[in-house]
Scaffold this motif. Structure first.
Motif, short mmCIF file in Angstrom:
data_model
loop_
_atom_site.label_atom_id
_atom_site.label_comp_id
_atom_site.label_asym_id
_atom_site.label_seq_id
_atom_site.Cartn_x
_atom_site.Cartn_y
_atom_site.Cartn_z
N ARG A 11 0.84 -1.20 0.00
CA ARG A 11 0.00 0.00 0.00
C ARG A 11 0.87 1.24 0.00
O ARG A 11 1.97 1.25 0.55
N ALA A 12 0.34 2.30 -0.59
CA ALA A 12 1.07 3.57 -0.61
C ALA A 12 1.13 4.17 0.78
O ALA A 12 0.29 3.90 1.63
N LYS A 13 2.16 4.96 1.00
CA LYS A 13 2.27 5.66 2.28
C LYS A 13 2.97 6.99 2.06
O LYS A 13 3.65 7.20 1.06
N MET A 14 2.80 7.89 3.00
CA MET A 14 3.45 9.19 2.94
C MET A 14 4.94 9.03 3.20
O MET A 14 5.35 8.27 4.07
N VAL A 15 5.77 9.74 2.44
CA VAL A 15 7.21 9.70 2.62
C VAL A 15 7.58 10.35 3.95
O VAL A 15 7.06 11.41 4.30
N ASP A 16 8.47 9.72 4.69
CA ASP A 16 8.93 10.26 5.97
C ASP A 16 10.00 11.32 5.72
O ASP A 16 11.07 11.03 5.19
N VAL A 17 9.71 12.57 6.08
CA VAL A 17 10.66 13.68 5.87
C VAL A 17 11.26 14.16 7.20
O VAL A 17 11.87 15.23 7.25
#
Length: 154
Positions: A11-17
């Motif tokens: 599943r897609a996920k938000m990139v950790d910045v």
């Protein structure tokens, strides 16, 4: 730990910045709305029944930049420090330019693109009663600075 865009379940996920440096970031996007000369004359004279087309489109673009993460699922919510939208008019074209700024750990390209897109759609919406064949063209990023990748200029 390296993060990818896809988690273990596919599943897609938000990139950790979290670990990215906070820097000054700026992006400029542009696009064009093509109308016929009669529609342009109405826009310039204030003759569109829904009101001042460019003023409403400018406010809509600013609002869109501020709400980009509400509409683009993987965008991070950002504290924008500036949004500037301006228009250049020819006989049949409205050129839209949006500059977006922030100090943070991820860029503002999507916010600038959202601002231009929404401003263009607002122009379309306000003018569609007088012209059905309005065209929205060439929405694109023209400049970005800040962050690890540095400067991009079209």
């Amino acid at each position: 730990m390296e993060f990818s865009h896809i988690n273990e379940q596919g599943r897609a996920k938000m990139v950790d910045v979290t670990e990215k440096d906070s820097t000054f970031r700026e992006a400029i996007a542009e696009g064009t709305v093509v109308v016929n000369p009669d529609t342009m004359a109405l826009i310039k004279s204030g003759g569109i029944k829904k009101g001042d087309v460019l003023a409403v489109a400018q406010v809509a673009g600013i609002m869109a930049a501020k709400k980009t993460s509400d509409n683009i699922p993987m965008c991070h919510p950002l504290m924008l420090t500036g949004v500037d939208i301006n228009f250049e008019l020819t006989e049949t074209e409205i050129h839209i330019h949006a500059a977006v700024k922030c100090k943070g750990n991820t860029g503002v390209e999507m916010e600038a693109l959202s601002a231009v897109s929404t401003a263009a759609l607002t122009i379309y919406d306000m003018c569609k009663a007088v012209q059905r064949d309005i065209e929205i063209q060439n929405i694109r990023l023209s400049y970005k600075s800040g962050g690890k990748s540095g400067v991009y200029e079209r």
